[in-house]
Design a protein around this motif. Sequence first.
Motif, mmCIF file in Angstrom:
data_model
loop_
_atom_site.group_PDB
_atom_site.id
_atom_site.type_symbol
_atom_site.label_atom_id
_atom_site.label_comp_id
_atom_site.label_asym_id
_atom_site.label_seq_id
_atom_site.Cartn_x
_atom_site.Cartn_y
_atom_site.Cartn_z
ATOM 1 N N GLN A 111 0.834 -1.211 0.000
ATOM 2 C CA GLN A 111 0.000 0.000 0.000
ATOM 3 C C GLN A 111 0.863 1.254 0.000
ATOM 4 O O GLN A 111 0.563 2.225 -0.701
ATOM 5 C CB GLN A 111 -0.923 -0.015 1.222
ATOM 6 C CG GLN A 111 -2.010 -1.086 1.147
ATOM 7 C CD GLN A 111 -2.755 -1.258 2.461
ATOM 8 O OE1 GLN A 111 -2.165 -1.124 3.542
ATOM 9 N NE2 GLN A 111 -4.032 -1.578 2.398
ATOM 10 N N LYS A 114 2.401 1.786 -3.484
ATOM 11 C CA LYS A 114 1.387 2.236 -4.442
ATOM 12 C C LYS A 114 1.130 3.739 -4.304
ATOM 13 O O LYS A 114 0.950 4.453 -5.289
ATOM 14 C CB LYS A 114 0.085 1.465 -4.235
ATOM 15 C CG LYS A 114 -1.062 1.922 -5.149
ATOM 16 C CD LYS A 114 -2.326 1.144 -4.899
ATOM 17 C CE LYS A 114 -3.513 1.753 -5.628
ATOM 18 N NZ LYS A 114 -3.340 1.745 -7.086
ATOM 19 N N GLU A 118 3.498 6.082 -9.402
ATOM 20 C CA GLU A 118 2.613 5.536 -10.426
ATOM 21 C C GLU A 118 3.410 5.098 -11.649
ATOM 22 O O GLU A 118 2.844 4.622 -12.632
ATOM 23 C CB GLU A 118 1.581 6.587 -10.851
ATOM 24 C CG GLU A 118 0.615 6.980 -9.743
ATOM 25 C CD GLU A 118 -0.387 8.024 -10.200
ATOM 26 O OE1 GLU A 118 -0.225 8.546 -11.347
ATOM 27 O OE2 GLU A 118 -1.318 8.331 -9.445
ATOM 28 N N ILE A 135 -5.251 -2.174 -3.356
ATOM 29 C CA ILE A 135 -3.957 -2.100 -4.037
ATOM 30 C C ILE A 135 -4.123 -2.101 -5.558
ATOM 31 O O ILE A 135 -3.374 -1.441 -6.273
ATOM 32 C CB ILE A 135 -3.055 -3.264 -3.587
ATOM 33 C CG1 ILE A 135 -2.726 -3.114 -2.088
ATOM 34 C CG2 ILE A 135 -1.763 -3.317 -4.400
ATOM 35 C CD1 ILE A 135 -2.028 -4.306 -1.488
ATOM 36 N N LEU A 136 -5.104 -2.837 -6.053
ATOM 37 C CA LEU A 136 -5.344 -2.890 -7.504
ATOM 38 C C LEU A 136 -6.819 -3.146 -7.796
ATOM 39 O O LEU A 136 -7.629 -3.342 -6.879
ATOM 40 C CB LEU A 136 -4.448 -3.961 -8.158
ATOM 41 C CG LEU A 136 -4.263 -5.320 -7.463
ATOM 42 C CD1 LEU A 136 -5.499 -6.152 -7.571
ATOM 43 C CD2 LEU A 136 -3.075 -6.046 -8.071
ATOM 44 N N ILE A 146 1.152 -2.046 -10.754
ATOM 45 C CA ILE A 146 1.383 -2.995 -9.659
ATOM 46 C C ILE A 146 0.656 -4.324 -9.864
ATOM 47 O O ILE A 146 -0.487 -4.354 -10.330
ATOM 48 C CB ILE A 146 0.971 -2.348 -8.315
ATOM 49 C CG1 ILE A 146 1.306 -3.265 -7.130
ATOM 50 C CG2 ILE A 146 -0.502 -1.970 -8.312
ATOM 51 C CD1 ILE A 146 1.226 -2.572 -5.777
#
Length: 333
Positions: A111, A114, A118, A135-136, A146
């Motif tokens: 986290q 992230k 970017e 996270i995604l 990621i």
Amino acid sequence: MIKKKMSKLVLGLAVGSVLLSGCASDSSSSKAQTDKSGDKEFTIAISQLAEHPALDDAKKGFEDGLKDLGVNAKIDYQNAQGDIPTATTISKKFTRDEVDLIYTIATPAAQAAKQSTENIPILFSAVTDPVEAGILDSFKKPGGNITGTSDEAPMDRQLKLFNELDPSIKKVGILFNTSEANSEIQVEMAKELASDFGLEIVPMGVSNINDIPQSMDSLIKKVDGLYTIADNMVADSIAVIAEKANSNNMITVAAEDSHVKGGILITDGLSYYELGKQTANMAKSILIDKESPSTIEVEKAQNTKKVFNEDTMKHLGIKKENIAFKDATKINQ
């Protein structure tokens, strides 16, 4: 006069030969340097949340996997020692350093990375549900920069072990860190699956590692068995947890093998070392094969194994012939 011209000619040829020889040497040297630099050295940063066997195994497996795959990597390793703000500081440093890839171990580390970049590719491991953790976007289409490997355990197989070890077990306790999203997700998964095996999950949250001994004393009075999930605080205290359970002759099942090494009875689950090696394959895809993290599906453990602690088995007086130990490998502390 002819002798002078001949002397100048010989001298010119000699100088030319030396110059050509020098050029050839420079060319050869340049080519050698090009050949050598053709095997590019990548700077890979590793951000690990805490120091304990499971996460250490994920790191070791990743590094060994890179070597096995021939990825020439310079590793910059940083450990947050369980402190989330420190994990954020580490990720920001890696971003400023413009490393080629960041490998994060555990949900808070992923986290933090992230939030920090970017642009730099990020891989994670030891994350149970990266979608739920924010996270995604999805396992199949991560999007962004990621992706990685999930440590979601084959929980159904693990809960079934309680039935096989002792059919009288009805209430199973789970100790978990209230500040770790990864842990709360696993507790909910266990609750959903438990009824399939005639079990009831009794969770007990802790917010501080110093509270674990007292919490274990309280939890043991309420349950018939104990299930240790993939939780960083639990992993740090696995020796204490196992000792408390074993001294009360309580059957224990783990989510992963490092807990068994720490004294828990058995697991049919994942190896963080193998999960780290699996993530190394993804690193190669990104760095060498130039694939985008956004298109690489999140993977679950491809290699799982059943292991049991022989010392714990003997202490509990359980027979090796019990079906739970079929095809299992014994380990000792």
